[in-house]
Design an enzyme around this catalytic site. Structure first.
Site, PDB file in Angstrom:
ATOM      1  N   GLY A   1       7.344   1.334   4.918  1.00  0.00           N
ATOM      2  CA  GLY A   1       6.063   2.051   4.930  1.00  0.00           C
ATOM      3  C   GLY A   1       5.124   1.589   3.833  1.00  0.00           C
ATOM      4  N   LEU A   2       5.460   0.465   3.193  1.00  0.00           N
ATOM      5  CA  LEU A   2       4.584  -0.073   2.148  1.00  0.00           C
ATOM      6  C   LEU A   2       3.653  -1.157   2.714  1.00  0.00           C
ATOM      7  CD1 LEU A   2       7.172  -0.292  -0.795  1.00  0.00           C
ATOM      8  CD2 LEU A   2       5.382   1.431  -0.468  1.00  0.00           C
TER       9      LEU A   2
ATOM     10  N   ASP B   1      -2.228  -1.405  11.060  1.00  0.00           N
ATOM     11  CA  ASP B   1      -2.719  -1.246   9.685  1.00  0.00           C
ATOM     12  C   ASP B   1      -2.996  -2.581   8.995  1.00  0.00           C
ATOM     13  OD1 ASP B   1      -0.133  -2.028   9.297  1.00  0.00           O
ATOM     14  OD2 ASP B   1       0.466  -0.335   8.050  1.00  0.00           O
TER      15      ASP B   1
ATOM     16  N   LYS C   1       0.857  -1.201   0.000  1.00  0.00           N
ATOM     17  CA  LYS C   1       0.000   0.000   0.000  1.00  0.00           C
ATOM     18  C   LYS C   1       0.881   1.234   0.000  1.00  0.00           C
ATOM     19  CE  LYS C   1       0.779   1.256   4.562  1.00  0.00           C
ATOM     20  NZ  LYS C   1       1.642   2.353   4.950  1.00  0.00           N
TER      21      LYS C   1
ATOM     22  N   SER D   1       2.220  -6.292   7.254  1.00  0.00           N
ATOM     23  CA  SER D   1       0.799  -6.240   7.611  1.00  0.00           C
ATOM     24  C   SER D   1      -0.050  -6.905   6.528  1.00  0.00           C
ATOM     25  CB  SER D   1       0.349  -4.787   7.765  1.00  0.00           C
ATOM     26  OG  SER D   1       1.052  -4.175   8.814  1.00  0.00           O
ATOM     27  N   SER D   2       0.301  -6.659   5.280  1.00  0.00           N
ATOM     28  CA  SER D   2      -0.452  -7.256   4.177  1.00  0.00           C
ATOM     29  C   SER D   2      -0.276  -8.775   4.172  1.00  0.00           C
ATOM     30  CB  SER D   2       0.022  -6.660   2.853  1.00  0.00           C
ATOM     31  OG  SER D   2      -0.751  -7.142   1.792  1.00  0.00           O
TER      32      SER D   2
HETATM   33  O1  C5P Z   1       0.661  -1.319  15.408  1.00  0.00           O
HETATM   34  P1  C5P Z   1       2.029  -1.459  14.860  1.00  0.00           P
HETATM   35  O2  C5P Z   1       2.743  -2.662  15.411  1.00  0.00           O
HETATM   36  O3  C5P Z   1       2.093  -1.387  13.386  1.00  0.00           O
HETATM   37  O4  C5P Z   1       2.826  -0.176  15.377  1.00  0.00           O
HETATM   38  C1  C5P Z   1       4.213  -0.109  15.527  1.00  0.00           C
HETATM   39  C2  C5P Z   1       4.538   1.040  16.440  1.00  0.00           C
HETATM   40  O5  C5P Z   1       4.209   2.274  15.815  1.00  0.00           O
HETATM   41  C3  C5P Z   1       3.746   1.030  17.750  1.00  0.00           C
HETATM   42  O6  C5P Z   1       4.424   0.302  18.732  1.00  0.00           O
HETATM   43  C4  C5P Z   1       3.661   2.490  18.093  1.00  0.00           C
HETATM   44  O7  C5P Z   1       4.850   2.906  18.736  1.00  0.00           O
HETATM   45  C5  C5P Z   1       3.646   3.179  16.752  1.00  0.00           C
HETATM   46  N1  C5P Z   1       2.274   3.557  16.317  1.00  0.00           N
HETATM   47  C6  C5P Z   1       1.677   4.670  16.900  1.00  0.00           C
HETATM   48  N2  C5P Z   1       0.422   5.045  16.474  1.00  0.00           N
HETATM   49  C7  C5P Z   1      -0.215   4.359  15.513  1.00  0.00           C
HETATM   50  C8  C5P Z   1       0.397   3.241  14.898  1.00  0.00           C
HETATM   51  C9  C5P Z   1       1.642   2.881  15.318  1.00  0.00           C
HETATM   52  O8  C5P Z   1       2.248   5.319  17.792  1.00  0.00           O
HETATM   53  N3  C5P Z   1      -1.432   4.751  15.125  1.00  0.00           N
END
Ligand code: C5P
Length: 296
Positions: free
Chosen positions: A108-109, A146, A19, A113-114
């Site tokens: 960042g792609l 995401d 993405k 997650s995908s």
């Molecule tokens: O949820 P995910 O594992 O992708 O997020 C990685 C890190 O990015 C989280 O531990 C958090 O520090 C940060 N994050 C955030 N706010 C979001 C998404 C991610 O602070 N909405």
């Protein structure tokens, strides 16, 4: 056109698209330490692949291959998603999953997650678990911010941590050149460095709001709003240099996707693409790839 699910002679091949974020706004920091987002994410036609086959031994065997690295076993969200889904369905199907990693992680792609979302959708089909969409959504939201987006598509306005999904009023058709600098960016560090500026949010929001109900991809491209850009560029000044010099070279906006490091140019001048791609390679050793919006 590629279909997401493909039956092979003894398995199921599932495509997991990358993405880009057409914009990424942050409305503030939450008490749980996460950030509250408003972002428009759209899938592109660049894919990792997951092959589900019956396993020879008990449990889940995850094999990763392809041009980019991903962890085997429980460090991989694919593995954890499959364990949680099987648990929820009360099943213990022996599985062999081969993940072909075509999209670099830490860019960042959204590829990890995908992959995770494709694992939920794929396993649900392959093992005929018949779990409803809300169960898949809950597991996705539990594993990362995401992931849920990739259960739907092809584009969505995502809010909350990123897990609240709404389809956009219009779908956005586009070509893009995606730049993948050879830098892996930890999302957590970029958010950790982020300093919230409400005025900057208001400025971007006022510009973007009138465009949301319209087919206004070129206007969004000009705004090129990503509120994580400053903190990402502070951590990786080379990325700021790449963006600035590339914008000067091609006369188009170069936007950061998610927390970086990948960037994209929307609807680039096709005739000048070969020249631009060689320039990126020669000046920055930066790979780039032409993509389109994905249709599912
Ligand atoms: O949820 P995910 O594992 O992708 O997020 C990685 C890190 O990015 C989280 O531990 C958090 O520090 C940060 N994050 C955030 N706010 C979001 C998404 C991610 O602070 N909405």
């Amino acid at each position: 056109m590629i279909e997401q699910f493909n039956t092979t002679h003894c398995g199921l091949l599932v495509y997991a698209p990358a993405k880009i974020n057409l914009f990424l706004l942050i409305t503030g920091k939450r008490p749980d330490g996460f950030h509250e987002l408003e972002t428009l994410m759209t899938k592109i036609d660049w894919y990792d692949e997951l092959l589900f086959e019956p396993g020879k031994t008990d449990g889940i065997e995850l094999v990763c291959r392809g041009p980019h690295w991903a962890p085997d076993g429980e460090d991989n969200l694919v593995w954890r998603a499959c364990v949680l889904l099987l648990e929820k369905a009360g099943r213990s199907t022996p599985l062999r999953i081969t993940l072909t990693k075509n999209i670099p992680a830490g860019t960042g792609l959204g590829s990890a997650s995908s992959d995770c979302a494709a694992a939920l959708l794929g396993l649900n089909r392959f093992a005929e678990l018949n779990q409803p969409a809300d169960v898949l959504h809950d597991i996705a939201a539990q594993l990362g911010s995401d992931i849920a987006f990739f259960l739907y598509g092809p584009a969505a306005l995502c809010s909350g941590r990123g897990e609240k999904i709404r389809p956009p009023a219009e779908n956005f058709a586009f070509d893009a050149l995606v730049l993948t600098p050879n830098i892996s960016v930890p999302t957590k560090s970029v958010y950790g460095k982020y300093r919230h500026d409400p005025a900057s949010y208001e400025r971007f929001f006022e510009q973007i709001k009138p465009l949301l109900g319209k087919k206004s991809i070129d206007s969004l491209a000009k705004i090129c709003a990503n509120m994580l850009e400053t903190s990402c560029f502070e951590l990786y000044p080379k990325l700021a240099e790449l963006k600035n010099r590339c914008e000067a070279y091609c006369g188009r906006k170069v936007c950061l996707s998610g927390s970086g490091s990948a960037m994209f140019i929307l609807n680039p001048d096709r005739q000048r693409l070969p020249q631009l791609q060689s320039w990126l390679k020669n000046e920055f050793n930066c790979e780039s790839r032409c993509v389109h919006n994905n249709s599912w």
